[in-house]
Write a protein that holds these residues in place. Sequence first.
Motif, PDB file in Angstrom:
ATOM      1  N   GLU A 214      38.802 -27.601 -11.381  1.00 43.37           N
ATOM      2  CA  GLU A 214      37.936 -28.698 -10.965  1.00 43.37           C
ATOM      3  C   GLU A 214      37.441 -29.359 -12.245  1.00 43.37           C
ATOM      4  OE1 GLU A 214      34.914 -26.855  -8.659  1.00 43.37           O
ATOM      5  OE2 GLU A 214      36.251 -26.332  -6.998  1.00 43.37           O
ATOM      6  N   HIS A 216      35.814 -32.257 -14.686  1.00 46.11           N
ATOM      7  CA  HIS A 216      34.718 -33.226 -14.659  1.00 46.11           C
ATOM      8  C   HIS A 216      34.910 -34.288 -15.747  1.00 46.11           C
ATOM      9  CE1 HIS A 216      32.114 -30.833 -11.875  1.00 46.11           C
ATOM     10  NE2 HIS A 216      32.894 -29.866 -12.338  1.00 46.11           N
ATOM     11  N   SER A 220      34.526 -30.826 -19.020  1.00 44.98           N
ATOM     12  CA  SER A 220      34.278 -29.455 -18.563  1.00 44.98           C
ATOM     13  C   SER A 220      35.078 -29.202 -17.291  1.00 44.98           C
ATOM     14  CB  SER A 220      32.793 -29.217 -18.313  1.00 44.98           C
ATOM     15  OG  SER A 220      32.323 -30.035 -17.248  1.00 44.98           O
ATOM     16  N   VAL A 222      35.962 -26.063 -13.986  1.00 43.81           N
ATOM     17  CA  VAL A 222      35.811 -24.764 -13.341  1.00 43.81           C
ATOM     18  C   VAL A 222      37.202 -24.312 -12.911  1.00 43.81           C
ATOM     19  CG1 VAL A 222      34.895 -23.493 -11.373  1.00 43.81           C
ATOM     20  CG2 VAL A 222      33.458 -25.157 -12.566  1.00 43.81           C
ATOM     21  N   THR A 224      39.447 -21.959 -10.697  1.00 49.85           N
ATOM     22  CA  THR A 224      39.284 -21.242  -9.437  1.00 49.85           C
ATOM     23  C   THR A 224      40.647 -21.156  -8.740  1.00 49.85           C
ATOM     24  OG1 THR A 224      37.992 -21.178  -7.375  1.00 49.85           O
ATOM     25  CG2 THR A 224      38.605 -23.358  -8.203  1.00 49.85           C
ATOM     26  N   THR A 266      31.761 -19.119 -18.594  1.00 50.28           N
ATOM     27  CA  THR A 266      30.651 -18.604 -17.792  1.00 50.28           C
ATOM     28  C   THR A 266      31.155 -18.277 -16.404  1.00 50.28           C
ATOM     29  OG1 THR A 266      29.144 -20.097 -18.976  1.00 50.28           O
ATOM     30  CG2 THR A 266      28.314 -19.051 -16.966  1.00 50.28           C
ATOM     31  N   GLU A 268      30.656 -18.441 -12.955  1.00 47.66           N
ATOM     32  CA  GLU A 268      29.761 -19.255 -12.138  1.00 47.66           C
ATOM     33  C   GLU A 268      29.567 -18.670 -10.747  1.00 47.66           C
ATOM     34  OE1 GLU A 268      29.591 -23.904 -12.259  1.00 47.66           O
ATOM     35  OE2 GLU A 268      30.841 -23.330 -10.557  1.00 47.66           O
ATOM     36  N   ARG A 272      35.227 -18.083  -9.824  1.00 50.73           N
ATOM     37  CA  ARG A 272      34.877 -19.376 -10.425  1.00 50.73           C
ATOM     38  C   ARG A 272      34.393 -19.152 -11.853  1.00 50.73           C
ATOM     39  NH1 ARG A 272      34.467 -23.749  -7.246  1.00 50.73           N
ATOM     40  NH2 ARG A 272      32.967 -24.761  -8.644  1.00 50.73           N
ATOM     41  N   ARG A 274      33.479 -21.271 -15.358  1.00 50.11           N
ATOM     42  CA  ARG A 274      33.245 -22.580 -15.960  1.00 50.11           C
ATOM     43  C   ARG A 274      33.678 -22.563 -17.422  1.00 50.11           C
ATOM     44  NH1 ARG A 274      30.865 -27.223 -15.155  1.00 50.11           N
ATOM     45  NH2 ARG A 274      30.197 -26.582 -13.076  1.00 50.11           N
ATOM     46  N   ASP A 276      33.204 -24.947 -20.736  1.00 44.41           N
ATOM     47  CA  ASP A 276      32.559 -26.136 -21.297  1.00 44.41           C
ATOM     48  C   ASP A 276      32.320 -25.933 -22.790  1.00 44.41           C
ATOM     49  OD1 ASP A 276      30.371 -24.414 -21.296  1.00 44.41           O
ATOM     50  OD2 ASP A 276      29.375 -25.413 -19.623  1.00 44.41           O
TER      51      ASP A 276
END
Length: 559
Positions: A214, A216, A220, A222, A224, A266, A268, A272, A274, A276
């Motif tokens: 995902e 952004h 950044s 995610v 999954t 991280t 999340e 999931r 993250r 960044d």
Amino acid sequence: MILRIGNASGFYGDRFDAVREMLTGGELDVLTGDYLAELTMLILGRDLLKDPSAGYAKTFLRQMEEGLGLAHERGVRIVANAGGLNPAGLADALRALAGRLGVPARIAHVEGDRLPPRPDVLAANAYLGGGGIAACLAAGADVVVTGRVTDAALVTGPAQWFFGWGPEAYDELAGAVVAGHVLECGTQATGGNYAFFTDHDPAALRRPGFPLAELHADGSAVITKHPGTGGLVDTGTVTAQLLYETAGARYAGPDVTARLDTVQLTQEGPDRVRIDGVRGEAPPPALKAGLCRLGGFRNEVVFVLTGLDIEAKAALVQDQITDALAKAAPREVRWELVRTDREDAATEETASALLRLVVRDPDPEKAGRTLTGAAIELALASYPGFHVTAPPGKGTPYGVFESAYVPVGEVPHTAVLPDGTRLPVPVPPRTRPLEPVPGPGLPPPLPPGPVRRVPLGRIAGARSGDKGGDANVGVWVRTEEEWRWLVHALTADRFRELLPETKRLPVERHVLPGLRALNFTVTGLLGEGVASRARFDPQAKALGEWLRSRHLDVPEVLL
């Protein structure tokens, strides 16, 4: 805005049903597939010699018999490097398929990666970036097929199109490169080939789902997977894939140089992770290129040695074969005794060792009939219990892979849009020569205390792979205390001690504190690359697991 990019192939031959699984399993905007590797380019080059209309991944075309309709129904764009050495040919085949199926798919392709012919070179291709893919998507393409692009370009291209990033959005592009590198090997990001697999439910790992990112607008992401699919996504699986076939802090590509020492991971939530904090820099002024050529012919015989006197049996047959080949000895002869035997074994198989003989030569006769005759004639004249795992066959051609670098302005990166328009892709406005990153400050070592001699893998994970004739081994740990020990204990010299095969080779250690990881590059371990098949493990896939199995003194506080 979120761009959901999935992966359905990590190599030519990956799970055929993955395209359907990804298109029907959940939300998706773009589906990518990576079909190319160094060995694949050699295979496609040989295909192209036999048939000028070939040279692309035929599996992808068969997957699209169902995938084109599913993607159209769901509004998913498809981007794949399955074009190999003939992306225009694959694009034509896809148009014909779409016409037969009645699917109004707009097909585009990217070309320009093929370099001018060179003597004795079967395939010469530069690694392109994502600009051509972005241009095709901006022109309304539903499917974009490419030749040789970087693995990460399958993500940076759609991201540039979707978010409108310019060529100097280095941090955003670097974030997409990192996400793309995590996705490109498919299920290696979701629990496949994972060092700590025994920490998880075996049933969940039987059929890992394919990953998606995902992404952004700030770069950044995610990582999954679709709900209900197998496998797992945690900081360990993502770290492992980030270390795969990379080296130091600067990860160079045609779009951007990503700083792997800035990556932050991280957890999340369940499945999931993250990503960044990734920083980027201008790309280097030259594009990496891969050159594949036929290196000669190869043959292999595996002798089975059973029971007593294993080493004496090996010596006898080795002397006999050497004598038989004396008048027409192949250029390269390699013996390896693999002690799979056990004392007082309960089965014949576990009482047996394997003696592997590999020969290579430019002459197919020396690698074929000469060796075959020598091995067969010993059937009744060698060690007791003589037999082989398979009858000796003809010599088979093998390939050699070389890396080269080409100034970016000499490569005609071109987007061929759905209407046939040919759009040149601009070169980067700025470039930056690659330089080593100064070594980071190291944390203080753990205080002295009792130790126990155990396998390194008790606390450390690893993943290894190949880059031409070189191998890389990434090693990581999960806690700060383990990191304080690992970074001081596992030096390049200790690495060579643990893996004696690397003792006389250049070994470079790269420190990545943000990932609690060390990445080792071993120059020359794989000879002339995977296509030459010179080593027992020609792609160094298990080199990291060998390292994890080696014993050293580990502080008891960590155990």
